[in-house]
Design a protein around this motif. Structure first.
Motif, PDB file in Angstrom:
ATOM      1  N   VAL A   7      15.184 -27.473  -9.714  1.00 51.66           N
ATOM      2  CA  VAL A   7      14.181 -26.479 -10.298  1.00 51.66           C
ATOM      3  C   VAL A   7      12.952 -26.870  -9.427  1.00 51.66           C
ATOM      4  O   VAL A   7      12.306 -27.880  -9.710  1.00 51.66           O
ATOM      5  CB  VAL A   7      13.957 -26.730 -11.757  1.00 51.66           C
ATOM      6  N   ASP A   8      12.524 -26.062  -8.600  1.00 54.18           N
ATOM      7  CA  ASP A   8      11.213 -26.118  -7.906  1.00 54.18           C
ATOM      8  C   ASP A   8      10.554 -24.908  -7.383  1.00 54.18           C
ATOM      9  O   ASP A   8      11.215 -24.049  -7.158  1.00 54.18           O
ATOM     10  CB  ASP A   8      11.433 -27.219  -6.708  1.00 54.18           C
ATOM     11  N   ASP A   9       9.512 -24.605  -7.868  1.00 55.72           N
ATOM     12  CA  ASP A   9       8.687 -23.254  -7.238  1.00 55.72           C
ATOM     13  C   ASP A   9       8.370 -23.276  -5.595  1.00 55.72           C
ATOM     14  O   ASP A   9       8.224 -22.174  -5.151  1.00 55.72           O
ATOM     15  CB  ASP A   9       7.486 -23.046  -7.987  1.00 55.72           C
ATOM     16  N   THR A  30      20.132 -23.668  -7.644  1.00 55.15           N
ATOM     17  CA  THR A  30      18.637 -23.662  -7.812  1.00 55.15           C
ATOM     18  C   THR A  30      18.142 -22.489  -8.702  1.00 55.15           C
ATOM     19  O   THR A  30      18.530 -21.636  -8.882  1.00 55.15           O
ATOM     20  CB  THR A  30      17.847 -23.206  -6.269  1.00 55.15           C
ATOM     21  N   ALA A  31      16.912 -23.128  -8.697  1.00 54.57           N
ATOM     22  CA  ALA A  31      15.979 -22.136  -9.648  1.00 54.57           C
ATOM     23  C   ALA A  31      14.580 -22.239  -9.461  1.00 54.57           C
ATOM     24  O   ALA A  31      14.216 -23.412  -9.125  1.00 54.57           O
ATOM     25  CB  ALA A  31      16.233 -22.594 -11.276  1.00 54.57           C
ATOM     26  N   SER A  32      13.858 -21.374  -9.034  1.00 54.75           N
ATOM     27  CA  SER A  32      12.518 -21.143  -8.545  1.00 54.75           C
ATOM     28  C   SER A  32      11.370 -21.345  -9.897  1.00 54.75           C
ATOM     29  O   SER A  32      10.301 -21.281  -9.436  1.00 54.75           O
ATOM     30  CB  SER A  32      12.255 -20.164  -7.786  1.00 54.75           C
ATOM     31  N   SER A  33      11.601 -21.426 -10.975  1.00 58.32           N
ATOM     32  CA  SER A  33      10.619 -21.455 -12.086  1.00 58.32           C
ATOM     33  C   SER A  33      11.132 -22.185 -13.269  1.00 58.32           C
ATOM     34  O   SER A  33      12.382 -22.550 -13.303  1.00 58.32           O
ATOM     35  CB  SER A  33      10.241 -20.053 -12.538  1.00 58.32           C
ATOM     36  N   PRO A  46      25.070 -27.723 -15.484  1.00 54.06           N
ATOM     37  CA  PRO A  46      25.037 -28.793 -14.453  1.00 54.06           C
ATOM     38  C   PRO A  46      25.284 -30.058 -15.099  1.00 54.06           C
ATOM     39  O   PRO A  46      25.039 -30.385 -16.200  1.00 54.06           O
ATOM     40  CB  PRO A  46      23.539 -28.640 -13.864  1.00 54.06           C
ATOM     41  N   ASP A  47      25.608 -30.984 -14.142  1.00 55.15           N
ATOM     42  CA  ASP A  47      25.767 -32.283 -14.350  1.00 55.15           C
ATOM     43  C   ASP A  47      24.496 -33.195 -14.562  1.00 55.15           C
ATOM     44  O   ASP A  47      24.440 -34.300 -15.231  1.00 55.15           O
ATOM     45  CB  ASP A  47      26.999 -33.062 -13.701  1.00 55.15           C
ATOM     46  N   LEU A  48      23.427 -32.544 -13.952  1.00 55.06           N
ATOM     47  CA  LEU A  48      22.394 -33.291 -13.734  1.00 55.06           C
ATOM     48  C   LEU A  48      21.278 -32.180 -13.213  1.00 55.06           C
ATOM     49  O   LEU A  48      21.561 -31.184 -12.476  1.00 55.06           O
ATOM     50  CB  LEU A  48      22.300 -34.310 -12.426  1.00 55.06           C
ATOM     51  N   ILE A  49      19.972 -32.407 -13.698  1.00 53.57           N
ATOM     52  CA  ILE A  49      18.851 -31.535 -13.098  1.00 53.57           C
ATOM     53  C   ILE A  49      17.852 -32.301 -12.512  1.00 53.57           C
ATOM     54  O   ILE A  49      17.274 -33.377 -12.860  1.00 53.57           O
ATOM     55  CB  ILE A  49      18.353 -30.843 -14.373  1.00 53.57           C
ATOM     56  N   LEU A  50      17.261 -31.636 -11.440  1.00 53.61           N
ATOM     57  CA  LEU A  50      16.154 -32.383 -10.617  1.00 53.61           C
ATOM     58  C   LEU A  50      14.930 -31.239 -11.019  1.00 53.61           C
ATOM     59  O   LEU A  50      15.304 -29.961 -10.769  1.00 53.61           O
ATOM     60  CB  LEU A  50      16.511 -32.535  -9.246  1.00 53.61           C
ATOM     61  N   MET A  51      13.824 -31.893 -11.506  1.00 47.96           N
ATOM     62  CA  MET A  51      13.121 -31.005 -12.081  1.00 47.96           C
ATOM     63  C   MET A  51      11.700 -31.182 -11.644  1.00 47.96           C
ATOM     64  O   MET A  51      10.920 -32.181 -11.573  1.00 47.96           O
ATOM     65  CB  MET A  51      13.002 -30.877 -13.764  1.00 47.96           C
ATOM     66  N   ASP A  52      10.927 -29.913 -10.932  1.00 40.10           N
ATOM     67  CA  ASP A  52       9.562 -30.261 -10.474  1.00 40.10           C
ATOM     68  C   ASP A  52       8.680 -30.321 -11.857  1.00 40.10           C
ATOM     69  O   ASP A  52       9.239 -29.767 -12.876  1.00 40.10           O
ATOM     70  CB  ASP A  52       9.167 -29.154  -9.384  1.00 40.10           C
ATOM     71  N   ILE A  53       7.343 -30.776 -11.846  1.00 37.07           N
ATOM     72  CA  ILE A  53       6.475 -30.531 -12.893  1.00 37.07           C
ATOM     73  C   ILE A  53       5.364 -29.436 -12.744  1.00 37.07           C
ATOM     74  O   ILE A  53       5.529 -28.710 -13.561  1.00 37.07           O
ATOM     75  CB  ILE A  53       5.721 -31.991 -13.391  1.00 37.07           C
ATOM     76  N   VAL A  54       4.908 -29.265 -11.924  1.00 35.36           N
ATOM     77  CA  VAL A  54       3.713 -28.374 -11.421  1.00 35.36           C
ATOM     78  C   VAL A  54       4.373 -27.110 -10.923  1.00 35.36           C
ATOM     79  O   VAL A  54       4.838 -26.704  -9.673  1.00 35.36           O
ATOM     80  CB  VAL A  54       2.667 -28.813 -10.505  1.00 35.36           C
ATOM     81  N   MET A  55       4.604 -26.142 -12.163  1.00 32.12           N
ATOM     82  CA  MET A  55       5.269 -24.900 -11.548  1.00 32.12           C
ATOM     83  C   MET A  55       4.378 -23.940 -12.466  1.00 32.12           C
ATOM     84  O   MET A  55       3.915 -24.151 -13.765  1.00 32.12           O
ATOM     85  CB  MET A  55       6.441 -24.678 -11.856  1.00 32.12           C
ATOM     86  N   GLY A  57       3.754 -20.652 -15.168  1.00 34.22           N
ATOM     87  CA  GLY A  57       4.243 -20.332 -16.219  1.00 34.22           C
ATOM     88  C   GLY A  57       4.941 -21.438 -17.096  1.00 34.22           C
ATOM     89  O   GLY A  57       4.017 -22.539 -17.223  1.00 34.22           O
ATOM     90  N   LEU A  58       6.256 -21.728 -17.299  1.00 35.48           N
ATOM     91  CA  LEU A  58       6.657 -22.780 -17.981  1.00 35.48           C
ATOM     92  C   LEU A  58       6.827 -23.892 -17.082  1.00 35.48           C
ATOM     93  O   LEU A  58       7.352 -23.864 -15.981  1.00 35.48           O
ATOM     94  CB  LEU A  58       8.057 -22.439 -18.435  1.00 35.48           C
ATOM     95  N   ASN A  59       5.966 -25.146 -17.227  1.00 35.54           N
ATOM     96  CA  ASN A  59       6.100 -26.155 -16.112  1.00 35.54           C
ATOM     97  C   ASN A  59       7.172 -27.105 -16.616  1.00 35.54           C
ATOM     98  O   ASN A  59       8.053 -26.911 -17.386  1.00 35.54           O
ATOM     99  CB  ASN A  59       4.840 -26.789 -16.090  1.00 35.54           C
ATOM    100  N   GLY A  60       7.714 -28.156 -15.646  1.00 35.81           N
ATOM    101  CA  GLY A  60       8.656 -28.830 -15.735  1.00 35.81           C
ATOM    102  C   GLY A  60       8.625 -29.569 -17.015  1.00 35.81           C
ATOM    103  O   GLY A  60       9.810 -29.675 -17.515  1.00 35.81           O
TER     104      GLY A  60
END
Length: 121
Positions: A7-9, A30-33, A46-55, A57-60
């Protein structure tokens, strides 16, 4: 092989993380928000999520709280992958229930080590 939701914008960061993860033999969604990340955590399990914080709308952090509080997705480990590199950011991120906290630019070996540890936990 695990299914990993990224997940990354930023299209650039999504692409580079996807290449690293796929190069290690994992399947990528993938997800962009943050909103899309929460949605895909339910629809793709998913078995695991890689999450950005700074996005926008709904942040990480907010998305991770939604994921970890939902009984259908609470079991999915989340690794923050972010530009926020202050110690307070790291502490706060880990308090949200993250399995690991990695700062950008991403070190490939560090990322894959965190992924392996989170998947084997």
């Amino acid at each position: 092989m695990a299914k990993i939701l990224i997940v990354d914008d930023s299209e650039t960061h999504l692409y580079s993380l996807q290449k690293i993860v796929e190069g290690a033999g994992h399947e990528v969604v993938t997800a962009s928000s943050g909103e899309e990340g929460v949605e895909k955590s339910k629809s793709h399990t998913p078995d695991l999520i890689l999450m950005d914080i700074v996005m926008p709308g709904l942040n990480g952090l907010q998305a991770t709280r939604k994921i970890t509080k939902d009984q259908d997705t609470a079991h999915i480990p989340v690794i923050f992958v972010t530009t926020k590199d202050q110690e307070t950011d790291r502490v706060w991120g880990m308090r949200q229930g993250a399995a690991a906290y990695i700062t950008k630019p991403v070190d490939k070996k560090e990322l894959l080590k965190a992924v392996d540890q989170a998947l084997s936990a």
